[in-house]
Design a protein around this motif. Structure first.
Motif, PDB file in Angstrom:
ATOM      1  N   VAL A   1      52.737   6.137 -11.461  1.00  0.00           N
ATOM      2  CA  VAL A   1      53.507   5.074 -10.810  1.00  0.00           C
ATOM      3  C   VAL A   1      53.472   5.207  -9.290  1.00  0.00           C
ATOM      4  O   VAL A   1      53.544   4.195  -8.564  1.00  0.00           O
ATOM      5  N   VAL A   2      53.323   6.411  -8.769  1.00  0.00           N
ATOM      6  CA  VAL A   2      53.230   6.605  -7.320  1.00  0.00           C
ATOM      7  C   VAL A   2      51.901   6.065  -6.808  1.00  0.00           C
ATOM      8  O   VAL A   2      51.841   5.416  -5.761  1.00  0.00           O
ATOM      9  N   GLY A   3      50.824   6.326  -7.538  1.00  0.00           N
ATOM     10  CA  GLY A   3      49.531   5.763  -7.161  1.00  0.00           C
ATOM     11  C   GLY A   3      49.548   4.248  -7.190  1.00  0.00           C
ATOM     12  O   GLY A   3      48.970   3.592  -6.310  1.00  0.00           O
ATOM     13  N   GLU A   4      50.237   3.694  -8.170  1.00  0.00           N
ATOM     14  CA  GLU A   4      50.361   2.233  -8.260  1.00  0.00           C
ATOM     15  C   GLU A   4      51.140   1.680  -7.063  1.00  0.00           C
ATOM     16  O   GLU A   4      50.800   0.613  -6.542  1.00  0.00           O
ATOM     17  N   TYR A   5      52.160   2.394  -6.646  1.00  0.00           N
ATOM     18  CA  TYR A   5      52.917   1.977  -5.458  1.00  0.00           C
ATOM     19  C   TYR A   5      52.011   1.961  -4.227  1.00  0.00           C
ATOM     20  O   TYR A   5      51.994   0.986  -3.467  1.00  0.00           O
ATOM     21  N   LEU A   6      51.266   3.048  -4.027  1.00  0.00           N
ATOM     22  CA  LEU A   6      50.383   3.121  -2.862  1.00  0.00           C
ATOM     23  C   LEU A   6      49.351   1.993  -2.888  1.00  0.00           C
ATOM     24  O   LEU A   6      49.074   1.362  -1.867  1.00  0.00           O
ATOM     25  N   HIS A   7      48.780   1.750  -4.054  1.00  0.00           N
ATOM     26  CA  HIS A   7      47.787   0.686  -4.183  1.00  0.00           C
ATOM     27  C   HIS A   7      48.398  -0.669  -3.812  1.00  0.00           C
ATOM     28  O   HIS A   7      47.739  -1.514  -3.187  1.00  0.00           O
ATOM     29  N   ALA A   8      49.669  -0.869  -4.145  1.00  0.00           N
ATOM     30  CA  ALA A   8      50.330  -2.146  -3.872  1.00  0.00           C
ATOM     31  C   ALA A   8      50.616  -2.340  -2.390  1.00  0.00           C
ATOM     32  O   ALA A   8      50.600  -3.479  -1.899  1.00  0.00           O
ATOM     33  N   VAL A   9      50.880  -1.258  -1.666  1.00  0.00           N
ATOM     34  CA  VAL A   9      51.289  -1.411  -0.259  1.00  0.00           C
ATOM     35  C   VAL A   9      50.149  -1.186   0.736  1.00  0.00           C
ATOM     36  O   VAL A   9      50.308  -1.465   1.925  1.00  0.00           O
ATOM     37  N   MET A  10      48.998  -0.702   0.250  1.00  0.00           N
ATOM     38  CA  MET A  10      47.848  -0.483   1.129  1.00  0.00           C
ATOM     39  C   MET A  10      46.808  -1.551   0.818  1.00  0.00           C
ATOM     40  O   MET A  10      46.184  -1.525  -0.250  1.00  0.00           O
ATOM     41  N   PRO A  11      46.587  -2.508   1.709  1.00  0.00           N
ATOM     42  CA  PRO A  11      45.829  -3.716   1.383  1.00  0.00           C
ATOM     43  C   PRO A  11      44.361  -3.503   1.051  1.00  0.00           C
ATOM     44  O   PRO A  11      43.773  -4.317   0.338  1.00  0.00           O
ATOM     45  N   ASN A  12      43.736  -2.440   1.560  1.00  0.00           N
ATOM     46  CA  ASN A  12      42.320  -2.207   1.289  1.00  0.00           C
ATOM     47  C   ASN A  12      42.120  -0.951   0.434  1.00  0.00           C
ATOM     48  O   ASN A  12      41.164  -0.197   0.628  1.00  0.00           O
ATOM     49  N   SER A  13      43.026  -0.761  -0.518  1.00  0.00           N
ATOM     50  CA  SER A  13      42.951   0.418  -1.374  1.00  0.00           C
ATOM     51  C   SER A  13      42.442   0.061  -2.763  1.00  0.00           C
ATOM     52  O   SER A  13      42.499  -1.094  -3.192  1.00  0.00           O
ATOM     53  N   GLN A  14      41.933   1.075  -3.434  1.00  0.00           N
ATOM     54  CA  GLN A  14      41.630   0.948  -4.845  1.00  0.00           C
ATOM     55  C   GLN A  14      42.150   2.199  -5.544  1.00  0.00           C
ATOM     56  O   GLN A  14      42.121   3.298  -4.994  1.00  0.00           O
ATOM     57  N   LEU A  15      42.659   2.004  -6.748  1.00  0.00           N
ATOM     58  CA  LEU A  15      43.246   3.086  -7.530  1.00  0.00           C
ATOM     59  C   LEU A  15      42.327   3.435  -8.681  1.00  0.00           C
ATOM     60  O   LEU A  15      41.946   2.562  -9.472  1.00  0.00           O
ATOM     61  N   THR A  16      41.955   4.707  -8.773  1.00  0.00           N
ATOM     62  CA  THR A  16      41.139   5.195  -9.880  1.00  0.00           C
ATOM     63  C   THR A  16      41.887   6.318 -10.579  1.00  0.00           C
ATOM     64  O   THR A  16      42.302   7.288  -9.941  1.00  0.00           O
ATOM     65  N   LEU A  17      42.073   6.180 -11.877  1.00  0.00           N
ATOM     66  CA  LEU A  17      42.731   7.213 -12.668  1.00  0.00           C
ATOM     67  C   LEU A  17      41.691   8.138 -13.281  1.00  0.00           C
ATOM     68  O   LEU A  17      40.711   7.673 -13.878  1.00  0.00           O
ATOM     69  N   VAL A  18      41.907   9.421 -13.115  1.00  0.00           N
ATOM     70  CA  VAL A  18      41.037  10.443 -13.686  1.00  0.00           C
ATOM     71  C   VAL A  18      41.717  10.980 -14.941  1.00  0.00           C
ATOM     72  O   VAL A  18      42.887  11.391 -14.893  1.00  0.00           O
TER      73      VAL A  18
END
Length: 271
Positions: A222-239
């Motif tokens: 959920v923290v990674g999802e938060y960061l992805h939502a607030v950083m406009p040029n981000s991508q989230l990859t789950l390992v």
């Protein structure tokens, strides 16, 4: 004091761009040994120890300078200026992901991209944010650290590492914790776990890969999802990984995700 001595700076590989690897709490640059060699044929790779960790110079440590993460961010920018060539990609684990964000805010445009592994801008839950811990959890953790740092290290390192099928990694992390000067580690833990960098990451437009383990005690998904939502040029990859150190326990998955990310914005250099 020169930077090489202060931060035990090591340079490997060659290429038109620079990857700078910055380790997390209780670690040192050797924690990157499972990952960084994948990149040395294509990139200039810079490794270093945060002041107070690894083989950095303890003489350079003062509580006043490192009262917040800003002191570490200023150090990082000095290393970027002294050792980087071409576009700079910061690879930060855990708290160093936020150190990288602060360094970026201090010198806009100098950093071309971030790879944040297990990042968290704030560890403490609030009304509208889930960090994974209550304030009581964090205070209890810090109290335990203050009273028995080595005991805490021995007990917590296996939980932080995860990787139940790779016990040698837990031992490696425990040994790293135990090599860190206890008083510096206690202070750095307080700085780390009490920091709130949500304002610093919100709106940060630098291209960013957020790498999160699917099961992480320290930085839940959920923290990674938060960061992805607030950083406009981000991508989230789950390992697919248990633990807070996927660069050690799942390095192939991390390198593959990094390769894919690097190819999306610098195809001329990523190979």
């Amino acid at each position: 004091m020169d930077l090489q001595r202060r931060n035990n700076v090591t340079v490997r590989g060659e290429g038109p761009s620079t990857l700078i690897f910055s380790h997390g709490f209780g670690c040192d640059q050797t924690m990157w040994n499972y990952l960084f060699t994948h990149f040395t044929s294509r990139f200039r790779v810079v490794l270093y120890d945060l002041v107070g960790a690894g083989n950095s110079s303890l003489e350079a440590y003062t509580r006043e300078k490192y009262l917040s993460l800003n002191g570490y961010a200023r150090d990082l920018n000095e290393i970027v200026d002294a050792y980087a060539e071409g576009p700079v990609i910061l690879v930060g684990h855990s708290v160093s992901a936020m150190i990288g964000a602060l360094a970026d805010r201090m010198a806009p445009g100098r950093i071309a991209a971030h790879v944040m592994i297990g990042p968290s801008p704030c560890y403490i839950d609030s009304d509208d944010y889930v960090g994974g811990f209550t304030s009581e959890d964090i205070q209890s953790l810090l109290d335990t650290l203050d009273s028995n740092y080595l005991g805490w290290s021995s007990n917590m390192a296996p939980a932080i590492m995860g990787a139940p099928g790779q016990p040698a990694l837990s031992e490696e992390l425990t040994n790293s914790f135990c090599r860190t000067h206890p008083e510096i580690a206690k202070h750095f833990a307080r700085v780390t776990f009490m920091s709130d960098n949500r304002k610093d990451v919100t709106g940060l437009a630098t291209p960013t890969l957020i790498l999160q383990s699917t099961d992480d005690l320290i930085a839940p998904v959920v923290v990674g999802e938060y960061l992805h939502a607030v950083m406009p040029n981000s991508q989230l990859t789950l390992v697919d990984n248990v633990g807070h150190c996927p660069h050690m326990s799942a390095p192939s998955a991390c390198s593959a995700a990094m390769d894919a990310f690097l190819c999306t914005w610098m195809p001329k250099h990523a190979g």
